[in-house]
Scaffold this motif. Structure first.
Motif, PDB file in Angstrom:
ATOM      1  N   VAL A   1      39.355  41.713  43.469  1.00  0.00           N
ATOM      2  CA  VAL A   1      39.702  41.160  44.779  1.00  0.00           C
ATOM      3  C   VAL A   1      38.553  40.275  45.244  1.00  0.00           C
ATOM      4  CG1 VAL A   1      40.399  41.678  47.145  1.00  0.00           C
ATOM      5  CG2 VAL A   1      41.003  43.260  45.307  1.00  0.00           C
ATOM      6  N   ALA A   2      38.872  39.156  45.854  1.00  0.00           N
ATOM      7  CA  ALA A   2      37.865  38.206  46.342  1.00  0.00           C
ATOM      8  C   ALA A   2      37.267  38.712  47.648  1.00  0.00           C
ATOM      9  CB  ALA A   2      38.484  36.832  46.529  1.00  0.00           C
ATOM     10  N   THR A   3      36.241  39.556  47.545  1.00  0.00           N
ATOM     11  CA  THR A   3      35.558  40.087  48.717  1.00  0.00           C
ATOM     12  C   THR A   3      34.052  40.057  48.474  1.00  0.00           C
ATOM     13  OG1 THR A   3      35.411  42.412  48.032  1.00  0.00           O
ATOM     14  CG2 THR A   3      37.476  41.705  49.061  1.00  0.00           C
ATOM     15  N   ASN A   4      33.292  40.479  49.488  1.00  0.00           N
ATOM     16  CA  ASN A   4      31.832  40.569  49.366  1.00  0.00           C
ATOM     17  C   ASN A   4      31.387  41.922  48.832  1.00  0.00           C
ATOM     18  OD1 ASN A   4      32.167  38.756  52.249  1.00  0.00           O
ATOM     19  ND2 ASN A   4      30.972  37.907  50.575  1.00  0.00           N
TER      20      ASN A   4
ATOM     21  N   ASP B   1      36.465  32.223  42.995  1.00  0.00           N
ATOM     22  CA  ASP B   1      37.194  33.492  43.128  1.00  0.00           C
ATOM     23  C   ASP B   1      38.677  33.292  43.446  1.00  0.00           C
ATOM     24  OD1 ASP B   1      34.994  35.503  42.890  1.00  0.00           O
ATOM     25  OD2 ASP B   1      34.207  34.387  44.600  1.00  0.00           O
ATOM     26  N   ALA B   2      39.142  32.049  43.396  1.00  0.00           N
ATOM     27  CA  ALA B   2      40.524  31.767  43.790  1.00  0.00           C
ATOM     28  C   ALA B   2      41.548  32.469  42.902  1.00  0.00           C
ATOM     29  CB  ALA B   2      40.766  30.256  43.785  1.00  0.00           C
ATOM     30  N   TRP B   3      41.160  32.791  41.657  1.00  0.00           N
ATOM     31  CA  TRP B   3      42.089  33.451  40.732  1.00  0.00           C
ATOM     32  C   TRP B   3      42.308  34.923  41.073  1.00  0.00           C
ATOM     33  CZ3 TRP B   3      40.449  37.611  37.713  1.00  0.00           C
ATOM     34  CH2 TRP B   3      39.079  37.850  37.704  1.00  0.00           C
TER      35      TRP B   3
ATOM     36  N   VAL C   1      47.717  47.081  41.262  1.00  0.00           N
ATOM     37  CA  VAL C   1      47.879  45.645  41.548  1.00  0.00           C
ATOM     38  C   VAL C   1      46.690  44.896  40.955  1.00  0.00           C
ATOM     39  CG1 VAL C   1      46.898  45.993  43.849  1.00  0.00           C
ATOM     40  CG2 VAL C   1      48.182  43.921  43.368  1.00  0.00           C
ATOM     41  N   ARG C   2      46.979  43.803  40.274  1.00  0.00           N
ATOM     42  CA  ARG C   2      45.939  43.056  39.572  1.00  0.00           C
ATOM     43  C   ARG C   2      46.228  41.568  39.666  1.00  0.00           C
ATOM     44  NH1 ARG C   2      48.195  46.589  36.370  1.00  0.00           N
ATOM     45  NH2 ARG C   2      46.274  47.486  35.554  1.00  0.00           N
ATOM     46  N   PRO C   3      45.252  40.729  39.421  1.00  0.00           N
ATOM     47  CA  PRO C   3      45.522  39.273  39.396  1.00  0.00           C
ATOM     48  C   PRO C   3      46.613  38.951  38.380  1.00  0.00           C
ATOM     49  CG  PRO C   3      43.158  39.677  39.397  1.00  0.00           C
ATOM     50  CD  PRO C   3      43.823  41.017  39.175  1.00  0.00           C
ATOM     51  N   SER C   4      47.472  38.015  38.743  1.00  0.00           N
ATOM     52  CA  SER C   4      48.572  37.637  37.827  1.00  0.00           C
ATOM     53  C   SER C   4      48.037  37.045  36.533  1.00  0.00           C
ATOM     54  CB  SER C   4      49.479  36.592  38.502  1.00  0.00           C
ATOM     55  OG  SER C   4      50.081  37.123  39.651  1.00  0.00           O
ATOM     56  N   LYS C   5      46.946  36.296  36.643  1.00  0.00           N
ATOM     57  CA  LYS C   5      46.386  35.646  35.467  1.00  0.00           C
ATOM     58  C   LYS C   5      44.881  35.823  35.502  1.00  0.00           C
ATOM     59  CE  LYS C   5      46.454  31.246  32.968  1.00  0.00           C
ATOM     60  NZ  LYS C   5      46.904  29.830  33.027  1.00  0.00           N
ATOM     61  N   PRO C   6      44.304  36.510  34.533  1.00  0.00           N
ATOM     62  CA  PRO C   6      42.853  36.731  34.538  1.00  0.00           C
ATOM     63  C   PRO C   6      42.086  35.420  34.384  1.00  0.00           C
ATOM     64  CG  PRO C   6      43.806  37.497  32.483  1.00  0.00           C
ATOM     65  CD  PRO C   6      44.958  37.134  33.378  1.00  0.00           C
TER      66      PRO C   6
END
Length: 235
Positions: free
Chosen positions: A185-188, A198-200, A228-233
C-alpha cells in the motif's frame, strides 16, 4: 441522535486509516479517528475540514486499554452511538530474529495485536447495541512469512486468528467481523516516503472503498477474510 452511522478508525490520522476515514466521510458516515500524536490528528482534521460536523479526532494509544475505553465513551457522547470499529493502528520493525530487540518485539505485539483486542474489548458492548461491524486491518504478512519479518509476521498472523475467532464469538449478537489483509500500500509505513513511483501500489482510499463495500454487503453475507494486493506488481 443522528440517523447517520458512526465509525471509529484507530490510527486514522494518516495512511490506510486516513484513507478509510475519508471515504466513509464522503459517503455520509460520522467518523472518529484516533492516534497517538495530537499534531498528526490536527493535520488530519484540517485535511478533512469539509466534514467538520461529522468528524472528530481523539488522542489515544491502543496499547493502553483505559485510553480506548475513554475514547469509545467520548465517541458515544459526541455522536450518540457507535456502529463500526476499524482496528487499523499498527507499526513494523524488521530484522532477523536473532537480532531483534525485546523493545521492537513488544512494540509490534502490543500495538498490532493487543491493540486490536483493546479496541474491540472497549467497544464491544456498543457494537452489541448497534448490531455493528468490527474490522481489523491485518496484512498479507498475516499469511505469508518472510525473512526479517518474525515479529511483524507474528503480530499479523495473530490479528488474523484473533479476528476470525472473534467473528465466531460475536455473530450471535448480529455483529459482523472481518479482517482485511492488504499487500503493498502506498503509505508512509516504516518511514517510507510516498512518490509517483508508488502509483502501482494499492492506495489508501482503495482500502476505504473495500471497507465501504463490506458495510454495504447484504446482511446475510459475510466476507470474513479478504486478501487484497496490487493488480499488477511493479516490474
Amino acid at each position: 441522535m443522528s440517523d447517520k452511522k458512526t465509525a471509529y478508525v484507530t490510527g486514522g490520522s494518516k495512511g490506510i486509516g486516513f484513507g478509510v476515514a475519508k471515504i466513509l466521510l464522503e459517503n455520509g458516515y460520522n467518523v472518529a479517528i484516533s492516534g497517538r500524536k495530537e499534531k498528526d490528528l490536527e493535520e488530519a482534521l484540517l485535511q478533512l475540514s469539509d466534514y467538520k460536523d461529522s468528524v472528530a479526532g481523539i488522542v489515544s494509544n491502543v496499547r493502553d486499554y483505559e485510553n480506548e475505553e475513554k475514547t469509545v465513551s467520548k465517541i458515544v457522547k459526541h455522536f450518540g452511538k457507535l456502529d463500526i470499529v476499524i482496528a487499523n493502528a499498527g507499526l513494523g520493525h524488521f530484522s532477523a530474529v536473532d537480532e531483534m530487540s525485546l523493545e521492537h518485539w513488544n512494540d509490534m505485539i502490543e500495538t498490532n495485536l493487543t491493540g486490536a483486542f483493546h479496541t474491540l474489548k472497549a467497544s464491544v458492548e456498543e457494537l452489541k447495541k448497534s448490531e455493528g461491524y468490527y474490522i481489523t486491518i491485518s496484512s498479507l504478512a498475516g499469511t505469508n512469512f518472510f525473512a526479517n519479518g518474525a515479529g511483524y509476521n507474528a503480530s499479523k498472523f495473530g490479528v488474523v486468528g484473533f479476528t476470525q475467532a472473534a467473528m465466531i464469538d460475536l455473530r450471535k449478537y448480529n455483529i459482523k467481523v472481518s479482517t482485511i489483509m492488504p499487500g503493498s500500500v502506498a503509505t508512509n509505513f516504516n518511514d517510507h516516503k510516498v512518490t509517483e513511483k508508488d502509483a502501482w501500489k494499492i492506495q489508501p482510499e482503495d482500502i476505504g472503498q473495500l471497507v465501504l463495500d463490506l458495510l454495504n454487503m447484504n446482511a446475510r453475507t459475510l466476507p470474513s477474510k479478504i486478501e487484497v494486493r496490487p493488480s499488477k506488481p511493479n516490474s
